[in-house]
Each structure stands twice: as structure tokens, then as C-alpha cells.
Design a protein around this motif. Sequence first.
Motif, PDB file in Angstrom:
ATOM      1  N   ARG A   1     -31.289  71.678 113.006  1.00 36.61           N
ATOM      2  CA  ARG A   1     -30.790  70.221 113.080  1.00 36.61           C
ATOM      3  C   ARG A   1     -29.403  70.029 113.583  1.00 36.61           C
ATOM      4  O   ARG A   1     -29.111  69.474 114.442  1.00 36.61           O
TER       5      ARG A   1
ATOM      6  N   THR B   1     -27.628  67.153 103.524  1.00 40.82           N
ATOM      7  CA  THR B   1     -28.386  65.847 102.626  1.00 40.82           C
ATOM      8  C   THR B   1     -27.648  64.975 102.227  1.00 40.82           C
ATOM      9  O   THR B   1     -27.805  63.770 102.151  1.00 40.82           O
TER      10      THR B   1
ATOM     11  N   VAL C   1     -38.148  73.483 111.008  1.00 40.16           N
ATOM     12  CA  VAL C   1     -37.315  72.599 110.506  1.00 40.16           C
ATOM     13  C   VAL C   1     -36.273  73.165 109.456  1.00 40.16           C
ATOM     14  O   VAL C   1     -36.714  74.112 108.778  1.00 40.16           O
TER      15      VAL C   1
ATOM     16  N   SER D   1     -39.251  63.912 108.055  1.00 34.77           N
ATOM     17  CA  SER D   1     -38.129  64.333 109.056  1.00 34.77           C
ATOM     18  C   SER D   1     -38.228  63.125 110.364  1.00 34.77           C
ATOM     19  O   SER D   1     -39.269  63.112 110.799  1.00 34.77           O
ATOM     20  N   PRO D   2     -37.226  62.427 110.489  1.00 35.03           N
ATOM     21  CA  PRO D   2     -36.060  62.535 110.028  1.00 35.03           C
ATOM     22  C   PRO D   2     -35.937  61.659 108.297  1.00 35.03           C
ATOM     23  O   PRO D   2     -37.148  61.035 108.267  1.00 35.03           O
ATOM     24  N   ILE D   3     -35.018  62.360 107.544  1.00 33.66           N
ATOM     25  CA  ILE D   3     -34.983  61.736 106.146  1.00 33.66           C
ATOM     26  C   ILE D   3     -34.156  60.435 105.871  1.00 33.66           C
ATOM     27  O   ILE D   3     -34.312  59.889 104.578  1.00 33.66           O
TER      28      ILE D   3
ATOM     29  N   PHE E   1     -37.862  68.839 115.815  1.00 37.25           N
ATOM     30  CA  PHE E   1     -36.607  67.747 116.062  1.00 37.25           C
ATOM     31  C   PHE E   1     -36.887  67.439 117.800  1.00 37.25           C
ATOM     32  O   PHE E   1     -37.089  68.200 118.526  1.00 37.25           O
TER      33      PHE E   1
END
Length: 411
Positions: free
Chosen positions: A18, A291, A13, A267-269, A47
Motif C-alpha cells: 500500500r 493503521t 495486500v 480494504s480500504p480500511i 489495490f
Amino acid sequence: MKVVFLLHNAYGVGGTIRTTLNLAAALADRHHVTVVSLQRHRETPRFTLDPRVTLVPLVDLRPESADAADPLLAEPARAFPSAEGRHRQYSRLHDARAAACLRDCDADVIIGTRPGLNVYLARYGPRGALRIAQEHLRHDAHSKRLRGQLAPHYRKLDALVTTTEADAAVYRERMALPGVRVLAVPNMVPAPDVQPSDGTAKVVAAAGRLVPGKRFDLLVQAFATVAEQHPDWRLRIYGGGTQKEPLQDLIDELGLGGNVELAGVRSPIEAEFARASIAASASDAESFGMTLVEAMRCGVPVVSTDCPLGPAEIITDGHDGRLVPRGDAPALAKALIELIEDPGARRAMGAAALESARRYDPAPIAARHERLFAELRTARRKRAVRQAPKRAVRRARKLAGRVLRRLRPAR
């Protein structure tokens, strides 16, 4: 066209993972794309991997794997730069697998995604392929020793791509790379599958690794001021890392247990950002700021420190977010309070954030990479044409030398 990415660990992660998988998926619309993961530690990636993208792990670190018993795994890497932060995670087995993979590679384009992998690419990548180094960390985040190890290898590559214009400028100024194209292409951040925030929740959200450089301690201190004036508002911090216990101690010491929550890894945020009305970042430095864009894609304005290098290229102060001086807790608190107390401005900034974040849609970012590939190919052809007469002269001289040696009478 065949495109290959070199990734440290596609099964983990992190922002680099990503954004690499996002770019791989976008390019898969028009190209054959493979992600080579130097190692793996679990059965499947965390992911989601686009089914059109091929994933090839090189070293299996799971205890039951055959690689775990390979004696080369216990020997330190020799080709991977010793000053690289991940060096202790690399071995002679990684060196050997990377060399074999790259030497047998028939890709048109190969892209490394961290310094050590860029060195592998420079050492072992086929000359027929375009060799592109991505830098997801800032130039100044690398030690002087590491920069010295990287420069001779980076000079063998076709291009060096940073995530911000500011960092590209630093590389051009401080690392001599003659003949290497140095440019910036931002990370892509796809639109999330969530409804944008309506700006009514009394929640400030922050996300990232809980490490010193992210300065969540500064954010907690700033929120102590916020909580005094608006005790019904909450700060939720998402992420994991070495600073979790010290941060919890600080929260308890300031009596913020009812206002500040360390909410763990998500995750996902994006779903968490969509449940907030403001996002915050107190970092001392950001190579990009994933972010920040993820929050903006959820219609949430971001209050961020104006740290090197990413925030100022992402946020337009007063339009889609706020920028405050680095390390200034009172300024951070003041900006948060202003947005808390002005719902109209908060919602307007959220709408502007949602619109400006479209810059990071996959299609235009993928198109910028494709233009780069085409430009590098054209530059190669032009160099080949310019150098052809010189190569012809060198070949003629060598041939003449061989002929003269044959004609020279024996003594």
C-alpha cells in the motif's frame, strides 16, 4: 527522472504494498515511475494502481502461466538471502528474472522495499543508478544471521531508508555502512475519501494481521474489562491470519460474543475507522504503524501500546491519542474506559489526530524523497571530483607499466 520500485508482490495486500503504491503515485506527478513486482498470483492488483505508474511483473505464479512449468521455478533461489523470511517463495527463476531486469534497467533511481530485494539491487543494479534500500521492518526484527547476510550488500548501496528515526539510529549504531546514507522517511498515508468520525459510535476498531506479535489477544482481554463497565460498547477487529481461531476461542471463553467481533479483511480500511470513535493497537512491536495513521486520518484517536518503534513517533500521548505500557492489559483497558467516559476529550483528541495526521500527506513525503535523490546525486559528484586525481594516477601508472614492458628487451 525515471524511478523504479522493486516490490515482492504488487498483487497482494499489505502495508508495504500500500505505501509503495502510494509513493509511486505521488512521484508520478513529476517522474516516470515503474513498479517491478517480483511475482504475481492474480490477474489484477487488489489495490488501485495509479494509471500513470507502469506495473511490470517478473514471475507469473498462476497455474496456467508458462512460468509455472519452468524448471527453474522448482529450484531454490541462490542470490536471494537464505535467512530472509520470504526465501521459500523465491527460486532460481526469480534470481534470473531480477538479474536480467536490473542489468537492462535505465532508471535514474531504483528503490528496493524488503531485504531480499535490496540484495538483488546491490548485486545486479546498474552503478549509474541511485540504489536505495527501504526497510519496512525493524532492524531487530531481522535475525542475526540475516543481518550478517545483508551488511556486505547494503554497503554497496547509496542509502538505507527506515520508516522511523528510532530505527535509523539503531542501524547507524549496529550495522557499519560506511559511505551509505542512513535516514528515516515515514510512510505516506493519503487523506481518505470518507467523512471523519463524529465520535458518537460506541465502537472501538482495530486492524492488522491476526498474528501473535499484534497481540489482539491482549486487546480482547482488555476489552473484557471495558465490557463489564460499558456493555453497550463493541470492539471490531479487522484482518485475517493464523490467530483467527485462537482469538475466537478466547472471545467465546470470556463470554464476549456480543461485544467483540472478528470482522474479517477490509480494504480500504478507512471507512471502518470512520464508523468508530476509538481505535486500538496492542502490538508488541511496530516498524511504523500504518493503521494508527489511517485511523487518525479519519479523526479517530488511537490508544496504543508504547512499543518499539513507530507509535511514539506517531502519537502524542494525551493530545491526539494515548500510549500505554506494552503488554499491560489493565492499562490498555483503563485508557479505553477514560475515553469512553469522556466524550469531550474523545472528540478533542479525534480532531487533534485528524490535524496531526496531515504530516503524512503525499506531497511533503514525496518531496523528502526527491530531496534525498538530489542530495545523493550531489554526493556522488563530489566523490567523483575527489577521486579523480587518484584515478588519474592509477591510469598513469598502468600506462607507464605497459610502456616499460614494451621497451624492456626480450630475453
